[in-house]
Design an enzyme around this catalytic site. Structure first.
Site, PDB file in Angstrom:
ATOM      1  N   TYR A  40       0.843  -1.202   0.000  1.00 47.13           N
ATOM      2  CA  TYR A  40       0.000   0.000   0.000  1.00 47.13           C
ATOM      3  C   TYR A  40       0.872   1.244   0.000  1.00 47.13           C
ATOM      4  O   TYR A  40       1.755   1.387   0.854  1.00 47.13           O
ATOM      5  CB  TYR A  40      -0.898  -0.005   1.234  1.00 47.13           C
ATOM      6  CG  TYR A  40      -1.688   1.271   1.443  1.00 47.13           C
ATOM      7  CD1 TYR A  40      -2.637   1.683   0.516  1.00 47.13           C
ATOM      8  CD2 TYR A  40      -1.467   2.067   2.560  1.00 47.13           C
ATOM      9  CE1 TYR A  40      -3.357   2.847   0.698  1.00 47.13           C
ATOM     10  CE2 TYR A  40      -2.186   3.233   2.754  1.00 47.13           C
ATOM     11  CZ  TYR A  40      -3.130   3.626   1.823  1.00 47.13           C
ATOM     12  OH  TYR A  40      -3.836   4.789   2.009  1.00 47.13           O
ATOM     13  N   ASP A  54       0.449  15.095   6.660  1.00 42.06           N
ATOM     14  CA  ASP A  54      -0.620  14.569   5.814  1.00 42.06           C
ATOM     15  C   ASP A  54      -1.825  15.504   5.860  1.00 42.06           C
ATOM     16  O   ASP A  54      -2.885  15.169   6.380  1.00 42.06           O
ATOM     17  CB  ASP A  54      -1.013  13.165   6.283  1.00 42.06           C
ATOM     18  CG  ASP A  54      -2.001  12.494   5.330  1.00 42.06           C
ATOM     19  OD1 ASP A  54      -2.078  12.917   4.164  1.00 42.06           O
ATOM     20  OD2 ASP A  54      -2.703  11.561   5.770  1.00 42.06           O
ATOM     21  N   ASP A  81      -3.060   5.525  -2.310  1.00 44.21           N
ATOM     22  CA  ASP A  81      -3.907   6.612  -1.833  1.00 44.21           C
ATOM     23  C   ASP A  81      -4.019   7.656  -2.949  1.00 44.21           C
ATOM     24  O   ASP A  81      -3.015   8.125  -3.468  1.00 44.21           O
ATOM     25  CB  ASP A  81      -3.246   7.224  -0.589  1.00 44.21           C
ATOM     26  CG  ASP A  81      -4.123   8.224   0.129  1.00 44.21           C
ATOM     27  OD1 ASP A  81      -5.125   8.682  -0.445  1.00 44.21           O
ATOM     28  OD2 ASP A  81      -3.780   8.569   1.282  1.00 44.21           O
ATOM     29  N   ASP A  83      -6.210  10.314  -2.363  1.00 45.11           N
ATOM     30  CA  ASP A  83      -6.804  11.441  -1.637  1.00 45.11           C
ATOM     31  C   ASP A  83      -8.227  11.726  -2.107  1.00 45.11           C
ATOM     32  O   ASP A  83      -9.049  10.840  -2.135  1.00 45.11           O
ATOM     33  CB  ASP A  83      -5.890  12.663  -1.749  1.00 45.11           C
ATOM     34  CG  ASP A  83      -4.564  12.444  -1.050  1.00 45.11           C
ATOM     35  OD1 ASP A  83      -4.567  11.903   0.060  1.00 45.11           O
ATOM     36  OD2 ASP A  83      -3.514  12.788  -1.621  1.00 45.11           O
ATOM     37  N   HIS A 108      -7.795   4.506  -3.760  1.00 48.58           N
ATOM     38  CA  HIS A 108      -8.999   4.900  -3.031  1.00 48.58           C
ATOM     39  C   HIS A 108      -9.174   6.417  -3.108  1.00 48.58           C
ATOM     40  O   HIS A 108      -8.223   7.181  -3.127  1.00 48.58           O
ATOM     41  CB  HIS A 108      -9.015   4.383  -1.589  1.00 48.58           C
ATOM     42  CG  HIS A 108      -7.932   4.862  -0.689  1.00 48.58           C
ATOM     43  ND1 HIS A 108      -7.880   6.143  -0.171  1.00 48.58           N
ATOM     44  CD2 HIS A 108      -6.853   4.223  -0.171  1.00 48.58           C
ATOM     45  CE1 HIS A 108      -6.837   6.264   0.629  1.00 48.58           C
ATOM     46  NE2 HIS A 108      -6.185   5.116   0.634  1.00 48.58           N
ATOM     47  N   GLU A 110     -11.552   9.604  -1.496  1.00 42.55           N
ATOM     48  CA  GLU A 110     -12.326   9.905  -0.294  1.00 42.55           C
ATOM     49  C   GLU A 110     -13.273  11.082  -0.494  1.00 42.55           C
ATOM     50  O   GLU A 110     -13.194  11.804  -1.492  1.00 42.55           O
ATOM     51  CB  GLU A 110     -11.382  10.176   0.869  1.00 42.55           C
ATOM     52  CG  GLU A 110     -10.544  11.417   0.697  1.00 42.55           C
ATOM     53  CD  GLU A 110      -9.296  11.402   1.559  1.00 42.55           C
ATOM     54  OE1 GLU A 110      -9.123  12.356   2.331  1.00 42.55           O
ATOM     55  OE2 GLU A 110      -8.498  10.445   1.456  1.00 42.55           O
ATOM     56  N   CYS A 118      -5.404  13.807   7.507  1.00 40.29           N
ATOM     57  CA  CYS A 118      -5.294  12.389   7.859  1.00 40.29           C
ATOM     58  C   CYS A 118      -6.613  11.924   8.458  1.00 40.29           C
ATOM     59  O   CYS A 118      -7.230  12.637   9.267  1.00 40.29           O
ATOM     60  CB  CYS A 118      -4.154  12.188   8.849  1.00 40.29           C
ATOM     61  SG  CYS A 118      -4.120  10.545   9.621  1.00 40.29           S
ATOM     62  N   ARG A 153     -13.578   5.557  -0.293  1.00 41.42           N
ATOM     63  CA  ARG A 153     -13.301   5.837   1.122  1.00 41.42           C
ATOM     64  C   ARG A 153     -14.202   6.968   1.613  1.00 41.42           C
ATOM     65  O   ARG A 153     -14.227   8.047   1.018  1.00 41.42           O
ATOM     66  CB  ARG A 153     -11.836   6.232   1.307  1.00 41.42           C
ATOM     67  CG  ARG A 153     -11.548   6.858   2.669  1.00 41.42           C
ATOM     68  CD  ARG A 153     -10.103   7.184   2.870  1.00 41.42           C
ATOM     69  NE  ARG A 153      -9.913   8.209   3.868  1.00 41.42           N
ATOM     70  CZ  ARG A 153      -8.737   8.598   4.355  1.00 41.42           C
ATOM     71  NH1 ARG A 153      -7.625   8.017   3.910  1.00 41.42           N
ATOM     72  NH2 ARG A 153      -8.651   9.557   5.262  1.00 41.42           N
ATOM     73  N   GLU A 183     -13.684   4.807   6.843  1.00 42.05           N
ATOM     74  CA  GLU A 183     -12.530   5.244   7.629  1.00 42.05           C
ATOM     75  C   GLU A 183     -12.917   5.503   9.084  1.00 42.05           C
ATOM     76  O   GLU A 183     -13.946   6.108   9.387  1.00 42.05           O
ATOM     77  CB  GLU A 183     -11.929   6.509   7.011  1.00 42.05           C
ATOM     78  CG  GLU A 183     -10.802   7.149   7.808  1.00 42.05           C
ATOM     79  CD  GLU A 183      -9.553   6.277   7.899  1.00 42.05           C
ATOM     80  OE1 GLU A 183      -9.663   5.137   8.385  1.00 42.05           O
ATOM     81  OE2 GLU A 183      -8.469   6.759   7.523  1.00 42.05           O
ATOM     82  N   ASN A 205      -8.500  -0.096   7.739  1.00 45.14           N
ATOM     83  CA  ASN A 205      -7.291   0.713   7.905  1.00 45.14           C
ATOM     84  C   ASN A 205      -6.767   0.513   9.319  1.00 45.14           C
ATOM     85  O   ASN A 205      -7.438   0.882  10.292  1.00 45.14           O
ATOM     86  CB  ASN A 205      -7.616   2.186   7.649  1.00 45.14           C
ATOM     87  CG  ASN A 205      -6.378   3.058   7.593  1.00 45.14           C
ATOM     88  OD1 ASN A 205      -5.265   2.567   7.453  1.00 45.14           O
ATOM     89  ND2 ASN A 205      -6.573   4.361   7.697  1.00 45.14           N
TER      90      ASN A 205
END
Length: 284
Positions: A40, A54, A81, A83, A108, A110, A118, A153, A183, A205
């Site tokens: 990942y 982050d 990721d 974002d 993913h 989000e 984060c 996500r 998440e 996660n």
């Protein structure tokens, strides 16, 4: 077989795929050498490796470039990721195409506002559901390889509650996402409810010291999660090891012995040195 096809095949097997987090070519190689079936690319680790927290400060170009380096370094699927998709649904289309071209197997996307935070920090904000679902539809339509995985996500648990998070996850799955990533569930009961209430495969996660209670990965598989990412495992280990080595050097003025007596040759061999040596005189 493409890396995306490999990942889909692994996810069809009984049990759960574990993908430790990495943030550069070396750490990706270490994950592969340890025998894990996938790796990942942590957005937090990528940000920190670039010298930023982050907080959504890296661009899509920087994230894709790092993913490309990591994908080239290993022969296992890379999950990355992506974002917020780096804009609206138009930007999301380009994001999917760029990650896919970089050799990534899954991303993913989000539902936080941009710049994001984060997922285990406070004071997150989310976009309206219809805006996020538009990005999920765009992502699913943009992929050229049908095996490329779109993971939806949602960070809405912290903002709008657990029921909203489940509802968003299910709507994303109904609109083209292949997997749901709820998440930061906040209790053991919420953790157990995610695979039961989400109508599709679920990602867990694993964040030590985060909002989600720690769970043994065998327990997570028994609950029904199909993929577990462990983003900060190597990042935190690296920071701690570097702090210890620097402190020892400062205190003693002597080079502290490396773990296991690691030599220069050992370091290069972990990065494929023997394979490159085999090529050194092959074409002479």
């Amino acid at each position: 077989m493409t890396q995306a096809a490999k990942l889909r095949a692994a996810l069809r097997e009984p049990g759960m795929v574990i993908a430790p987090g990495a943030y550069d070519g070396l750490t990706a190689m270490l994950v592969a050498q340890a025998g894990f079936p996938a790796v990942y690319m942590t957005g937090a680790g990528t940000s920190v490796a670039h010298g930023y927290p982050d907080f959504g400060l890296l661009t899509a170009t920087e994230m894709v470039a790092n993913a490309a380096r990591m994908a080239r370094a290993v022969d296992i699927p890379l999950i990355a990721d992506a974002d917020t998709g780096y804009g609206n649904e138009l930007n999301t289309v380009r994001t999917v195409r760029d990650y896919e071209q970089a050799g990534v197997a899954a991303i993913h996307i989000e539902d936080q506002v941009s710049p994001k935070r984060c997922g285990h920090l406070d004071d997150k904000q989310i976009v309206p559901r219809e805006d996020w679902i538009a990005k999920i539809r765009a992502a699913a339509a943009a992929r050229r390889d049908p095996d490329f995985l779109i993971i939806a996500r949602t960070d809405s648990r912290a903002v709008a509650g657990f029921d909203e998070a489940i509802s968003r996850a299910n709507e994303a799955l109904a609109n083209g996402a292949d997997m749901a990533f709820v998440e930061a569930p906040q209790t053991p009961e919420e953790l157990a409810a995610v695979p039961k209430r989400v109508h599709g495969p679920c990602l867990l996660n694993v964040v030590w010291g985060g909002k989600t209670p720690m769970l043994d990965l065998q327990q997570a598989a028994a609950l029904g999660f199909k993929l577990a990412i462990v983003p900060a495992l190597l990042l935190k280990a690296s920071i701690g090891a570097c702090d210890d080595a620097l402190a020892a050097l400062q205190e003693t003025g002597a080079y502290p012995p490396p773990p296991g007596g690691m030599t220069v040759r050992d370091v290069f061999d972990r990065a494929g040195g023997r394979d490159w040596d085999a090529l050194r005189n092959r074409f002479r």
